[in-house]
Design a protein around this motif. Structure first.
Motif, PDB file in Angstrom:
ATOM      1  N   ARG A  31     -20.518 -17.820  25.927  1.00 39.49           N
ATOM      2  CA  ARG A  31     -19.511 -16.846  25.511  1.00 39.49           C
ATOM      3  C   ARG A  31     -19.411 -15.710  26.525  1.00 39.49           C
ATOM      4  O   ARG A  31     -20.305 -15.505  27.338  1.00 39.49           O
ATOM      5  N   THR A  32     -18.315 -14.960  26.452  1.00 41.98           N
ATOM      6  CA  THR A  32     -18.155 -13.749  27.255  1.00 41.98           C
ATOM      7  C   THR A  32     -18.255 -12.543  26.337  1.00 41.98           C
ATOM      8  O   THR A  32     -17.954 -12.625  25.142  1.00 41.98           O
ATOM      9  N   VAL A  33     -18.658 -11.408  26.931  1.00 42.03           N
ATOM     10  CA  VAL A  33     -18.880 -10.214  26.119  1.00 42.03           C
ATOM     11  C   VAL A  33     -18.505  -8.968  26.910  1.00 42.03           C
ATOM     12  O   VAL A  33     -18.668  -8.908  28.125  1.00 42.03           O
ATOM     13  N   ARG A  34     -17.987  -8.001  26.197  1.00 40.37           N
ATOM     14  CA  ARG A  34     -17.819  -6.652  26.718  1.00 40.37           C
ATOM     15  C   ARG A  34     -18.544  -5.752  25.725  1.00 40.37           C
ATOM     16  O   ARG A  34     -18.308  -5.830  24.517  1.00 40.37           O
ATOM     17  N   GLY A  35     -19.452  -4.932  26.230  1.00 36.07           N
ATOM     18  CA  GLY A  35     -20.254  -4.130  25.322  1.00 36.07           C
ATOM     19  C   GLY A  35     -20.491  -2.729  25.829  1.00 36.07           C
ATOM     20  O   GLY A  35     -20.415  -2.449  27.022  1.00 36.07           O
ATOM     21  N   GLU A  36     -20.752  -1.860  24.872  1.00 39.70           N
ATOM     22  CA  GLU A  36     -21.133  -0.482  25.172  1.00 39.70           C
ATOM     23  C   GLU A  36     -22.385  -0.190  24.369  1.00 39.70           C
ATOM     24  O   GLU A  36     -22.445  -0.471  23.168  1.00 39.70           O
ATOM     25  N   PHE A  37     -23.387   0.395  25.054  1.00 41.51           N
ATOM     26  CA  PHE A  37     -24.679   0.651  24.439  1.00 41.51           C
ATOM     27  C   PHE A  37     -25.062   2.096  24.677  1.00 41.51           C
ATOM     28  O   PHE A  37     -25.026   2.574  25.805  1.00 41.51           O
ATOM     29  N   GLU A  38     -25.418   2.770  23.598  1.00 42.56           N
ATOM     30  CA  GLU A  38     -25.717   4.200  23.674  1.00 42.56           C
ATOM     31  C   GLU A  38     -27.212   4.435  23.521  1.00 42.56           C
ATOM     32  O   GLU A  38     -27.843   3.940  22.579  1.00 42.56           O
ATOM     33  N   PHE A  39     -27.765   5.200  24.469  1.00 41.75           N
ATOM     34  CA  PHE A  39     -29.163   5.592  24.457  1.00 41.75           C
ATOM     35  C   PHE A  39     -29.232   7.117  24.461  1.00 41.75           C
ATOM     36  O   PHE A  39     -28.333   7.784  24.957  1.00 41.75           O
ATOM     37  N   SER A  40     -30.321   7.669  23.902  1.00 43.77           N
ATOM     38  CA  SER A  40     -30.487   9.123  23.934  1.00 43.77           C
ATOM     39  C   SER A  40     -31.944   9.459  24.217  1.00 43.77           C
ATOM     40  O   SER A  40     -32.836   8.644  23.994  1.00 43.77           O
ATOM     41  N   GLY A  41     -32.157  10.661  24.692  1.00 45.64           N
ATOM     42  CA  GLY A  41     -33.518  11.112  24.927  1.00 45.64           C
ATOM     43  C   GLY A  41     -33.817  11.448  26.362  1.00 45.64           C
ATOM     44  O   GLY A  41     -34.963  11.700  26.703  1.00 45.64           O
ATOM     45  N   GLY A  42     -32.809  11.448  27.192  1.00 42.10           N
ATOM     46  CA  GLY A  42     -33.020  11.864  28.572  1.00 42.10           C
ATOM     47  C   GLY A  42     -33.581  10.782  29.453  1.00 42.10           C
ATOM     48  O   GLY A  42     -33.872   9.679  29.025  1.00 42.10           O
ATOM     49  N   LYS A  43     -33.685  11.142  30.721  1.00 42.90           N
ATOM     50  CA  LYS A  43     -34.115  10.183  31.735  1.00 42.90           C
ATOM     51  C   LYS A  43     -35.614   9.976  31.637  1.00 42.90           C
ATOM     52  O   LYS A  43     -36.333  10.871  31.236  1.00 42.90           O
ATOM     53  N   PRO A  44     -36.136   8.806  32.062  1.00 44.89           N
ATOM     54  CA  PRO A  44     -35.390   7.656  32.535  1.00 44.89           C
ATOM     55  C   PRO A  44     -34.851   6.815  31.376  1.00 44.89           C
ATOM     56  O   PRO A  44     -35.342   6.908  30.255  1.00 44.89           O
ATOM     57  N   LEU A  45     -33.871   5.979  31.685  1.00 45.37           N
ATOM     58  CA  LEU A  45     -33.204   5.182  30.654  1.00 45.37           C
ATOM     59  C   LEU A  45     -34.183   4.292  29.897  1.00 45.37           C
ATOM     60  O   LEU A  45     -34.059   4.125  28.685  1.00 45.37           O
ATOM     61  N   ASP A  46     -35.167   3.739  30.583  1.00 49.44           N
ATOM     62  CA  ASP A  46     -36.081   2.817  29.894  1.00 49.44           C
ATOM     63  C   ASP A  46     -37.051   3.534  28.945  1.00 49.44           C
ATOM     64  O   ASP A  46     -37.794   2.889  28.225  1.00 49.44           O
TER      65      ASP A  46
END
Length: 172
Positions: free
Chosen positions: A140-155
């Motif tokens: 399948r194909t996908v378009r997605g948006e994912f929201e993270f919070s808490g500042g850097k770094p992303l991981d």
């Protein structure tokens, strides 16, 4: 904003009731350094100046695991936008391919490992991967948006929310 790629090499045939031993597998890497260190994902990374996403996916896969891929053999499977504290952090082009040359090798950057599709280690991956990767691995194909919070770094940020659209046109 970073622009990046992920590539998911696939091998083997479809698993069916008639041929249960013919399992489809995906090549994942365990990151050895940088963003997501210690986690699994597909080979990939940041686009260099003047580089197309397709060229980046080919280069990163070669650099990280030694596989040779013809850019024409990549199938665009997704477009993912990652937000960190309300701002776009990364836009990622996702590719898959069943055509490549060579055997994967470990590098300073990554340790490659083949996984049956039903054994993908989602518990050792980004939290959002379990939402979109199974569909991508099944064609399948996908378009997605994912929201993270808490500042850097992303991981180290917390996964907050997501929005997915399936079976959409995705283009280079």
């Amino acid at each position: 904003m970073l622009e990046a790629t992920l590539c998911f090499p696939l091998r083997g045939g479809e698993t069916t009731a008639d041929e249960p031993g013919d399992r489809r597998e995906v090549l994942l890497i365990e990151k050895r350094r940088g963003l997501g260190e210690g986690w699994y994902n597909g080979p990939g990374g940041k686009l260099e100046d003047g580089e197309t996403p397709r060229e980046c996916a080919v280069r990163e896969t070669r650099e990280e695991v030694g596989l040779q891929i013809d850019p024409d053999d990549l199938e665009k499977a997704g477009e993912l936008t990652f937000l960190l504290d309300g701002a776009v952090h990364t836009f990622c082009h996702v590719y898959r391919t069943a055509a490549f040359a060579g055997e994967p090798i470990a590098t300073e950057e990554a340790r490659p490992e083949w996984f049956a599709l039903e054994d993908v280690p989602y518990d050792r991956m980004w939290e959002d991967d379990r939402l979109w990767l199974p569909g991508v691995l099944c064609g399948r194909t996908v378009r997605g948006e994912f929201e993270f919070s808490g500042g850097k770094p992303l991981d180290e940020a917390a996964f907050v929310d997501h929005d997915l659209e399936w079976d959409v046109a995705v283009h280079d």
